[in-house]
Every structure is written in structure tokens, then in C-alpha cells.
Design an enzyme around this catalytic site. Structure first.
Site, PDB file in Angstrom:
ATOM      1  N   LEU A   1       0.820  -1.151  -0.016  1.00 12.63           N
ATOM      2  CA  LEU A   1      -0.080  -0.005  -0.187  1.00 12.63           C
ATOM      3  C   LEU A   1       0.900   1.319   0.074  1.00 12.63           C
ATOM      4  O   LEU A   1       2.015   1.228   0.553  1.00 12.63           O
ATOM      5  CB  LEU A   1      -0.908  -0.130   1.100  1.00 12.63           C
ATOM      6  N   LYS A   2       0.532   2.065  -0.937  1.00 11.53           N
ATOM      7  CA  LYS A   2       1.263   3.664  -0.852  1.00 11.53           C
ATOM      8  C   LYS A   2       0.598   4.573   0.036  1.00 11.53           C
ATOM      9  O   LYS A   2      -0.284   5.131  -0.174  1.00 11.53           O
ATOM     10  CB  LYS A   2       1.525   3.937  -2.148  1.00 11.53           C
ATOM     11  N   HIS A   3       1.301   4.716   1.077  1.00 12.62           N
ATOM     12  CA  HIS A   3       0.976   5.760   2.045  1.00 12.62           C
ATOM     13  C   HIS A   3       1.307   6.851   1.543  1.00 12.62           C
ATOM     14  O   HIS A   3       2.253   7.242   0.683  1.00 12.62           O
ATOM     15  CB  HIS A   3       1.551   5.587   3.475  1.00 12.62           C
TER      16      HIS A   3
END
Length: 1150
Positions: free
Chosen positions: A168-170
């Protein structure tokens, strides 16, 4: 309520001693420091006696005492991997503590104003030693399209060669930490508010996780990083550094990489190793999903296609949890700490052993407890920033003070030495030159010198920023200098060009091997010890030591270098999960529209909206959506919403532009009220409300820095398959505009003359007219528009350079308003990574211009600034590669005509010609950087321009024969252009092999059947069964039945994962057995039974698989699902098809 066991630390002001410019210090302290510095000189004669002090650890090398007792040999040893002598470390720390009070302005005056670097000469006894302090993963630009990358990933997983890892790309910024001695780093800088915030947040993570033990664990962690020469990289998510897609509810970090530097190429931990490392130290980890089967990886891409325009953290994580073979939840719940707006996902190829490794790690390293829950953690990041609003320096001091001395005992990276002037932090640029000139002291230094030389020689868009290393101030002498270097790559083109250099290095070696095949084994062994260029890393920081070595030490260095270093032959990937280099770098980033609405369409569009107005803003956001392949329905919805936003924010702010740092203060309330109007709006926006107010605690970033560099519109590589937005082909009942996105000297006027002389060559009966820009007074493109209105069905040759998007938009508007198509004609050129025209082409253009006499536009041999004018045009295209340039033109206008320019078998551009062009380009950048668009005959560089213009003419004239010989004959070029224009004029030339993939419209999965075969079946049934003939008699199936498909799953009814589960069958032929016809007076459908693909049964999520054939007025197609029930109630007719008929078709997403 503040939690955690935190005791406030006081800010200690260091002793301030009056500076002195004289060499001799008046105080005892200054004298002691001076004596210490002067005692570090290394004499070439090892028999000379010098003062002695403890040895210094630097990088992977332990430097023996510079002071040598008479008769003692200098010892130089590589440091044992992963170990450090405890005694030496203690001595160093003790010496550092004792020296802190002695770092007076007097010693600094000697150190920085005594011209140590200037007086440091490079000779045969000079060595350089480099230690990589921090790196993030290498930045690899995929040359293949997203669809090709998907296909390769699926292929590798299907063959059992790899797995796909999704993370997941924060939405935050890159932060790297190498310990309190190694340093804290942002993407391209250190010692600023970004790194201070990062250190504070990381320190607070320790307090949350370890509670009362936090101070002890912080010190142990710092010691471990230093001893093992490691760096951890994190996504720093905070509300104090400016707005991204959604203001986070909490400030936190997530570890994304762990790197060991060892004695060779940086080695990055695999994701299982990162999780093990983080759970040992109680650090936050990211969400991770592993896909190890063909079904899971195809389902993943299908799920993304269904969610990319409306996915939020909840829906995306839920779908991936259902699809993935292994799911690892993140330590920080994205929904709780950041919110529902999700930036994106990153999918990359990893070893097929990753699944097994991950299972072992999850078993051996369970999630750690949170011991800091309920404890007072002291003032929060937001409280500290809110209480210190005077300037950036004050905020930095307050943050570091509150971190505590166990985690951050030294502030020198931020403030240098307290008594030093701020500018003394920067070092002279000659550091790099002397570093490259000196002998390398170890393998790492050799490889870094190789990298830096390539980047300098090829003039990559990168800066090597050097700073004094205050951590080493007590070790500095005339012959022993220490610096910190930041390698800042300014644009993605730099990474792309470097990748080509890496490949060319390998290709050259491969060609050599093919010719010397008998020595293959020898060269293969050679490659293991001397591999090609190292990758170019993102976030790249190096400590540099320049020193003199006596003969014995030089011999020891040579001996160790001969033994070689760790080449890191697996590409720097973890030893347990390594892949071949080409496959290890396969990665794809997948962003969500709900995030891009906020960042790219709203935030990044602010400057355009306030500067150029609503029309330009509309063109901007439509252009962005077109690049992304946004579905037509979403484009309509977003256009309505963004137009309303533009009116709202301009009415509220007038001509005063809203700051992009706090744009969500206005955007979030607007989006919230817009979402409330309808469920459709809510889906469009994704999530709104719960705004966190940031104005009172926003960090002060002086100078308007943008550390992440994401405030520009999303550029990336344009779609490898742009879809034309004007016309795919040219129709005869409309006009045609031929225009030239070129540079003076590209022969457009000469070409226009040829086309006017023989208009019949186009084999088109429309009249041909030419408008020469140099003869038109006033607004040229308005004149073209007027001419279009007068002669709507003519072909107009727009004989003027059209070099930028503003002109292209005018031409697009002209096409729409006057019913015309446009075709760009460009000089063919290989281009560079940052410009569609190569230096060879530029040289020819300049040569042609300087051969002109009496040119109508006064741009000829008599023009004093002709070279400057061409450089100005050349730089109008800067920032676009040839592929990007051509792709954008094709996307806008549907076709492209290339005019041959240079012979393919030409000799390379002579060095004098290349040099004079590069000199002009550098001068142009200096001039425009200082004076903007001011003419070259004015300003501070006027004399330099005059000299350069003279040199340019002399150089090109002396190479006139070469410049003539490399050009394609004009007659041949004209004929080739005519061939292409004939096809355009006839409407036969369609978009060149570009096929744009449109994402986001996936609503349901279905098997699509050939409609003509279904009609044929109905005709056969009507011919043999009277009831069917009677029913179909007035239905006109030829006109009403335009498509035929068996719906398998619908997003609204069955969910995203139901659609995604068919990804494994995507585009494969599915046999469909048709068993019966059901109908009544309102609808009709064929009953269907789905077959198998490669032995696996295709099962519909619909209870009754069927093909809807016809519905009456006002009846929705989905109502056909009720036909079996209606038949059981006697309200519909069912006629079996005997024998059954099988029709096959591809499974597709709609």
C-alpha cells in the site's frame, strides 16, 4: 491526553566564543583545537614522528592512527562486515564528547576560512574514501507499457518463476535514518524541517512501542545501525508538512526499506526480512499482499481495474484480503491514522520463494505488543509546531529538544557548530572534482567514482551538493578533509538516461564475449568481480574523506583493492529473495482516481486556475484525465464538479491564489457538501469530511521547498498507446490544417512551397493555401482561424513553428469550432531523454539558418543572435523525450507525419560541434536563470553571447562538409512527406501502432458472443418452430439485437472480488451451450450453460446465466433474470433447443 513516559529535555546552548580571523588563537581552548588539527598531517616519510590519537572509523575502512611512531608501519584494513571495535567506538565517543566544548569560532575560522580545500592539492599520494550513508531503492523507469508489465508479471507467476508482491502506498514523503551519527535524510536533502519532523516522529514511535524502555531501545537502535552500517527508509506521513490527498489524523512512519551497506553494493532486505526486522524493533510495517498463483495475480489486476476510479482504503484492502494468497496487515490502520483516501498500490515481482519465507517470518515473529499505550508521550508534533511559529529554525530546535538525547544527542546536521555562520555549512564545489581525481581507497569508492564520472560526462540533470561534515570536525587537518555529499537527480530523464548507460555497459561486454567466445569462462569470472555500473538510487547520500597516504599505507590500500570488494552481484536485492536484474526491477504503480482528484486535478491545478483562468484550467484537467484514460462517465462527472470548484474558489479568493500547502482547508469542505447531494457524487469523491485543521501547526518551510517534488502535474511517461482526441482519420467534408511543431531551420517553408507548387501530388481536390508566419502581422493563429472560416474545406499549410501546448490547444479549438482535422509535421530525430530533438538535429538547423540570406523573418546569417534564437526554440521542447513528444501529438491530433532529416549511417557529431552546442546550452540556462526571456544582446552575459555566436559560426563553417553530408536530400524528404500526407488526406492514415487502454470502466464481467451467430440461431429456430417465428415476427432482431453476452458478475450486485475472480479467464474463449429460449410479451432471453477453459469450469455468479435478446419499452435488461420464475408461474414461455447449440466467445470486462 498525552501518553507515554516522557521527560522533557532542555535545549542546551553551546558555548559561544568570539571568532578570530588570525591563525594563532588567543585562548587556550582554541590553541588546543588548532594543535590537534595541525597534528593530523600525514607525512610521506613514515619515519617522521607525529602526535597520536585514537583511530577513526570511516565507512568500511578502519584508518590507523595518522600519527605514527618512528619505525611503525601504517596499517590499513577493511573493516570486518557488520562489526565495529567496541573499544574504538568508546574512544571515539569519548573524544567527541570532550571536544564538543572546544568547537569554538576560532577553530572554525581556521577550518573554513583557512582555504583547507583550496590548498588541498591532488597528487599521487591523494586518496578518496566514500561511504554510502543512505539510499532508497534504485529508480527504474519501465520502458514497457503498463499492459506489457502486467502480462510479464502474470507470465512469470504462471510459470512458477516469481510471485507478485503488492504494498500500500501511504501518502507522505520519503524519510531515511542511519542513526544519530549516520544522519537523517529526506528525499534530496538533510538538516532541515523535513528531517527534524522525521526524527521526532520516529522517536515517538519508539515511545509508543516500548513505553518505559524507549530511551534504552532508542540508544541500542542507533548503535545497531552504526555498527552494522545500515539505513532504514520510511514513508513519513504527517499533517505538518503540507497537504497531499487527505490530511492524516495522526503523524506516523511506515518502514518501506532496510538497507545494509557492507563493503559493496547496497543490499536491500526482502519484505519478509523487513517485517522480521521491524517486529524485532517494534517499528511500524506496511500492508503487504503476496500473489503466488495465476488466479490471484489476474484477479488482482481485474480488481484494480474495477476499483481504480472509486477505490478507497476500505474497499481496496477488503478486496485484496480476499484475493491474495498471503495477507499481512499493516501496523498502522490506514483508515484510522490517515483516512479513506488511498494514494495507490505498488506491485512488483519478487522471488517465488517469498511466500514460503513470509510464512516462516510470520510464524517466528508475531506482532509485538504496544507497551506505550496509555502512557504520557509528551507534547505531540502538532503541539510543538503550533507553539513555535517564529521560523523554521525555532521549530527544528524545539522538535529535536523534545526527541531527547538518547535518540538525538547531536544537532550538528541541522545547525553545524553553534558558533559557525550558517553559510559555512556548504562546501566548495571542487570537492567532487578532487574526489574524482584522487585514487580510490576501496571498492565502494571505485564504483561511486565510476557512477559520478558517467553522470558528469553525460551531463545528466543532477547536482552533487557538498557540505562540511561536522561529525568529523575533530579529525580534520590540512591533509584529511571530510564532507557530506547529496546526489540530487533533478528529473526522471536522468534516471532513464542512466539506465541506458547501464545497459550499454552490459551490451558492450556482451558483444565482446560473442567475439571472444573461447575466453567466455574467463570473462564471466571477470564480470563477477568487475560488474557494470551500479544503479542510480533515489535518496542518495555519501560521506567523503579526502586524505594523503604515505608509501606504506598506499601499498596496503593497493593490496586490498587488488583483492576486490563485494560486487553485490545480485543487483542489491536481498540474498534470500533475489531475481535476475531485469525481472527484479519489474514494478508498476497503480494510483486511485479519488486521490488524483485532490492532488493532481485540484491542488496542482491551482496555479493554472488563478494565473490563466477557468478555460485553461478546464483544458488542464481534461488533458490529465485523457492521459490517465479516465472513463467517459467519470470525465463528465468530474468536469461538472471541477467547474463548480473553479467558480467557488475564485469567487472566494479573487486573484489571491490559495496555498497548495493547505488547499484541503477549502477543498475538503467543498467536496463534503458536493458529496452530500447524491450517492453518485459520494462515489465520485470517495470520502470527505472529518477535516483536520492544519493552519495553526503547519511546519514552516523556508524558501518554498517541495521535498517530494510532487507539486507539478503528473507527468510520467505518456501512454504508450495514446488515443487520438481529434480524429483518427480525415474526412473529405472537412478542412485540414498542416502545422509544424519544429525549430527554425527544419525546412518547413521550403516544404510548404513544394506542396503549393504541385498540389495535385496530394491526390486531393481540396484547395491548398499557405500562410507564412514571417509575413503575417498581428496574431498569427487568429489569422489562421479566420482563414479557416472563409475556406472551411481547404487544406491550410500553417507555415510557422508551433512549439508548445498553448499553440496546440489553439489548433485543437480551431478544429472543433471550424470542423477541421490537423496533422503535425515534424523533423525526424532520435531526440534525447529530455528533448525530442538531438544535438545532431540542432546543429543542422543552426547550419541551415546561418546559410540563409535576406530571410523574411530576419533570422539568417546577418542576425547577431541567431544561435540564441534557435536555443530558445530548442528549450521550448525541454522536458519531453521523443517518445513523449510524438505520443502527445498523436494523442491530440490522431496522426503524425515525419520529415526525414538525418542519414542513419552518418558519422558521430564532431567533438568541436558538440562542445560549442553544449556550451551554448549551458550559457542559455545561466542567462534565462538570471534574466528570464531577456534578449541575449542585453544583460550580464552579453559579451559571452557575442563570443559564443562568433565561435558557433566558425565551428559550423569549418564542419560544413560534414553537416551537408549527414542530411537526407531535400527531394527525398519532400517525397516521403507527400506519401504520408496523401494517406492523411485520403483518410487512410490512422493512429500509428498506439492502442490506449482505458481503465476504470469495469462494471461487470461477461462472455461476449458473436451477435451474427446468435441472430443466425434465432433465424433457424424461427424456421422450425412456429411459436418462435410468431414471437420474433415484429421484433426486428436485425436492428434491435446489437450485442450478445452472458453476464457472469456485476460489481453492484456481486462485488469487486466476484468480477476479479474471472481475471484468470480474461480474453480467453469460453464455450457457451444455449439450451432454451424463454420469452413473454415484455422480454426474451436464451438460457446458457457455461463451459470450461483449460479444464477449469467457468461459473456464473448469476443464478440463471442467459443472453438477454429483447426487452419491451420501459423494461430494464436485468428484468430478464426473472424469466425462469415467471415460467414457473405460467407467465412466460420456455422452448428447449434440441439439439443444443454451442457458440464460443471471449470473456471480457465491461
Amino acid at each position: 491526553m498525552r501518553r507515554g513516559g516522557y521527560s522533557q529535555q532542555g535545549w542546551k546552548q553551546k558555548t559561544n566564543v568570539q571568532s578570530s580571523a588570525t591563525e594563532g588563537a588567543s585562548s587556550a581552548t582554541a590553541e588546543a583545537v588548532t594543535n590537534r588539527l595541525s597534528g593530523l598531517n600525514i607525512a610521506e616519510n613514515s619515519g617522521q614522528t607525529h602526535s597520536s590519537f585514537p583511530s577513526t572509523e570511516f565507512g568500511g575502512v578502519q584508518l590507523a592512527n595518522h600519527g605514527l611512531v618512528q619505525g611503525q608501519k601504517a596499517i590499513w584494513k577493511p573493516k570486518s562486515y557488520g562489526t565495529v571495535s567496541g573499544a574504538t567506538t568508546a574512544e571515539l565517543e569519548s573524544a567527541a564528547d570532550a571536544a564538543t566544548a572546544q568547537k569554538s569560532s576560532t577553530s572554525l575560522s581556521k577550518l573554513f576560512k583557512g582555504n583547507l580545500l583550496e590548498n588541498f592539492t591532488v597528487d599521487n599520494s591523494t586518496y578518496s574514501l566514500a561511504e554510502i550513508r543512505a539510499t532508497f531503492y534504485p529508480k527504474f523507469e519501465n520502458e514497457k507499457s503498463d499492459q506489457e508489465i502486467r502480462t510479464r508479471m502474470i507470465e512469470m507467476v504462471s510459470k512458477g518463476l516469481a510471485a507478485v508482491e503488492v504494498s500500500l502506498k501511504h501518502s507522505g514523503s520519503l524519510f531515511m535514518y542511519a542513526g544519530h551519527n549516520g544522519g537523517a535524510y529526506a528525499k534530496n536533502s538533510f538538516g532541515n524541517i523535513y528531517t527534524a519532523v522525521g526524527v521526532f516522529v520516529l522517536g515517538r514511535m519508539f515511545r509508543e512501542a516500548w513505553g518505559a524502555e524507549a530511551g534504552k531501545k532508542q540508544a541500542e537502535f542507533n548503535d545497531m545501525l552504526e555498527k552494522n552500517r545500515m539505513c532504514i527508509s520510511m514513508e513519513l506521513v504527517t499533517a505538518v508538512l503540507g497537504d497531499h490527498g487527505q490530511r492524516p489524523r495522526d503523524d506516523y512512519v511506515v518502514v518501506t526499506a532496510v538497507t545494509e551497506f557492507g563493503n559493496g553494493k547496497p543490499k536491500f532486505y526482502s519484505t519478509p526480512e523487513i517485517i522480521a526486522f521491524c517486529r524485532k524493533w517494534h517499528l511500524p510495517t506496511n500492508y503487504v499482499w503476496l500473489l503466488s498463483t495465476r488466479k490471484s495475480v489476474t484477479s488482482f489486476f481485474a480488481a484494480y481495474d474495477a476499483l481504480c476510479e472509486e477505490g478507497t482504503a476500505t474497499s481496496v484492502c477488503r478486496a485484496l484480503d480476499e484475493i491474495a494468497d498471503i495477507s499481512v496487515p499493516g501496523s498502522k490502520d490506514h483508515i484510522k491514522v490517515q483516512g479513506e483516501i488511498l494514494e495507490g498500490l505498488v506491485a512488483r515481482i519478487v522471488s517465488h520463494e517469498s511466500s514460503k519465507h513470509m510464512q516462516e517470518v510470520l510464524k517466528d515473529f508475531p506482532p509485538p505488543p504496544v507497551d506505550g499505550d496509555g502512557r504520557d508521550l509528551g507534547p505531540s508534533l502538532r503541539e510543538i509546531c503550533a507553539a513555535n511559529r517564529s521560523d523554521e529554525k525555532q521549530q527544528i530546535k524545539a522538535l529535536l529538544q523534545n526527541v531527547g538525547s538518547s535518540f538525538c544527542p547531536d544537532y550538528s546536521d541541522w545547525f553545524g557548530i553553534e558558533t559557525a555562520e550558517p553559510h559555512l555549512r556548504n562546501a566548495d564545489r571542487s570537492v567532487l572534482t578532487k574526489f574524482l581525481q584522487a585514487h580510490p581507497a576501496d571498492f565502494v569508492t571505485t564504483k561511486l567514482q565510476e557512477m559520478f564520472r558517467v553522470m558528469r560526462e553525460k551531463r545528466f540533470p543532477a547536482a552533487f551538493k557538498c557540505y562540511h561534515n561536522f561529525h568529523k570536525i575533530d579529525s580534520v587537518s590540512n591533509d584529511n578533509l571530510f564532507y557530506k555529499m547529496v546526489i540530487h537527480v533533478h528529473s526522471d530523464s536522468g534516471f532513464r538516461r542512466y539506465q541506458k548507460e547501464m545497459r550499454s555497459c552490459f551490451d558492450s561486454c556482451f558483444i565482446l564475449l560473442s567475439y571472444v567466445h573461447l575466453l567466455f569462462a574467463f570473462f564471466r569470472a571477470l564480470f563477477r568481480h568487475k560488474p557494470g555500473l551500479w544503479p542510480l538510487y533515489r535518496g542518495f547520500f555519501v560521506d567523503i574523506n579526502l586524505f594523503k597516504a604515505n608509501k606504506e599505507r598506499a601499498a596496503e590500500i593497493a593490496k586490498n583493492n587488488h583483492m576486490g570488494g563485494d560486487a553485490g552481484g545480485n543487483g542489491g536485492i536481498s540474498r534470500t529473495d533475489s531475481l535476475a536484474d531485469d525481472d527484479a526491477n519489474i514494478m508498476i504503480k497503480l494510483k486511485f482516481l479519488t486521490y488524483k482528484i485532490r492532488t493532481f486535478l485540484i491542488r496542482n491545478g491551482l496555479s493554472i486556475l488563478f494565473k490563466d483562468g477557468p478555460a485553461a484550467y478546464k483544458a488542464y484537467y481534461l488533458r490529465q484525465m485523457n492521459i490517465w484514460g479516465t472513463s467517459a462517465g467519470k470525465q463528465r462527472q468530474l468536469s461538472k464538479m471541477l467547474d463548480e470548484w473553479a467558480v467557488y474558489i475564485r469567487r472566494k479568493y479573487g486573484n489571491r491564489q490559495l496555498s497548495s500547502s493547505i488547499y484541503l482547508s477549502e477543498a475538503e469542505p467543498f467536496l463534503e457538501q458536493y458529496a452530500r447531494r447524491s450517492p453518485e457524487n459520494q462515489t465520485l469523491i470517495g470520502s470527505a469530511g472529518n477535516l483536520v485543521s492544519a493552519e495553526d501547526f503547519l511546519a514552516i518551510v523556508e524558501g518554498g521547498r517541495d521535498e517530494e517534488g510532487d507539486l507539478d502535474s503528473e507527468k510520467g511517461s505518456p501512454p504508450s498507446s495514446p488515443k487520438p482526441s481529434i480524429k483518427d482519420t480525415v474526412q473529405k467534408d472537412e478542412g485540414l490544417i498542416v502545422f509544424f511543431p519544429g525549430i527554425p531551420g527544419s525546412a518547413k517553408s521550403a516544404l510548404c512551397k513544394e506542396l503549393l507548387i504541385a498540389p495535385g501530388e496530394l491526390e486531393d481536390d481540396r484547395p491548398v493555401h499557405s500562410l507564412m508566419g514571417d509575413l503575417i502581422k498581428g496574431r498569427y493563429w487568429q489569422k489562421v482561424a479566420d482563414e479557416r472560416k472563409k475556406k472551411p474545406y481547404s487544406i491550410i499549410l500553417a507555415d510557422k513553428n508551433a512549439p508548445n501546448e498553448e499553440v496546440w490547444r489553439q489548433i485543437e479549438d480551431m478544429c472543433r469550432s471550424t470542423r477541421a482535422s490537423a496533422v503535425p509535421v515534424v523533423a525526424d530525430s532520435e531526440g534525447t531523454d529530455s528533448n525530442p530533438y538531438s544535438l545532431d538535429a540542432l546543429a543542422v538547423f543552426m547550419f541551415r539558418v546561418l546559410q540563409r540570406v535576406n530571410h523574411p523573418g530576419n533570422l539568417d546569417k546577418n542576425s547577431p543572435n541567431a544561435g540564441f534564437v534557435l536555443l530558445m526554440f530548442y528549450h521550448l521542447y525541454e522536458g519531453k523525450s521523443r517518445k513523449e513528444f510524438e505520443g502527445e501529438l498523436v494523442e491530440r491530433f490522431g496522426s503524425l507525419v515525419k520529415m526525414p532529416l538525418l542519414n542513419e549511417d552518418r558519422n558521430p557529431l564532431p567533438d568541436p560541434v558538440r562542445s560549442v552546442l553544449e556550451e551554448g546550452i549551458n550559457l542559455y540556462k545561466l542567462h534565462t536563470g538570471r534574466h528570464g526571456r531577456l534578449e541575449s544582446t542585453k544583460g550580464s552575459y552579453a559579451q559571452e553571447w557575442a563570443k559564443w555566436e562568433k565561435q558557433l559560426r566558425e565551428t559550423l563553417l569549418s564542419h560544413a562538409d560534414y553537416l551537408r553530408s549527414i542530411q537526407v536530400p531535400f527531394e527525398s524528404a519532400v517525397e516521403r512527406v507527400l506519401e504520408q500526407l496523401r494517406l492523411v488526406a485520403k483518410g487512410e492514415r490512422t493512429t500509428p501502432s498506439y492502442e490506449k487502454r482505458t481503465f476504470g470502466a469495469t462494471v461487470f464481467a461477461a462472455v461476449s458472443l458473436p451477435v451474427e451467430k446468435v441472430r443466425s440461431l434465432l433465424d433457424n429456430l424461427a424456421g422450425t418452430i412456429p411459436d418462435i417465428e410468431l414471437f420474433l415476427k415484429d421484433k426486428d432482431m436485425e436492428s434491435n439485437l446489437n450485442q450478445a453476452h452472458v453476464t457472469l458478475a456485476h460489481k453492484r450486485s456481486h462485488g469487486v472480488t466476484a468480477i476479479a475472480s474471472y481475471g484468470v479467464f480474461l480474453n480467453q474463449e469460453v464455450p457457451v451451450e444455449l439450451t432454451a429460449l424463454l420469452f413473454n410479451d415484455k422480454m426474451a432471453a436464451l438460457e446458457a450453460r457455461l463451459g470450461s477453459v483449460d479444464g477449469e469450469k467457468v461459473v456464473s455468479k448469476n443464478e440463471w446465466p442467459h443472453i438477454t435478446l429483447w426487452t419491451g419499452a420501459g423494461v430494464a435488461p436485468k428484468e430478464a433474470n426473472a424469466l425462469p420464475q415467471l415460467h414457473s408461474e405460467g407467465k412466460a414461455t420456455r422452448i428447449e433447443i434440441n439439439p443444443t447449440v454451442i457458440i464460443s466467445g471471449p470473456l471480457e470486462f465491461y
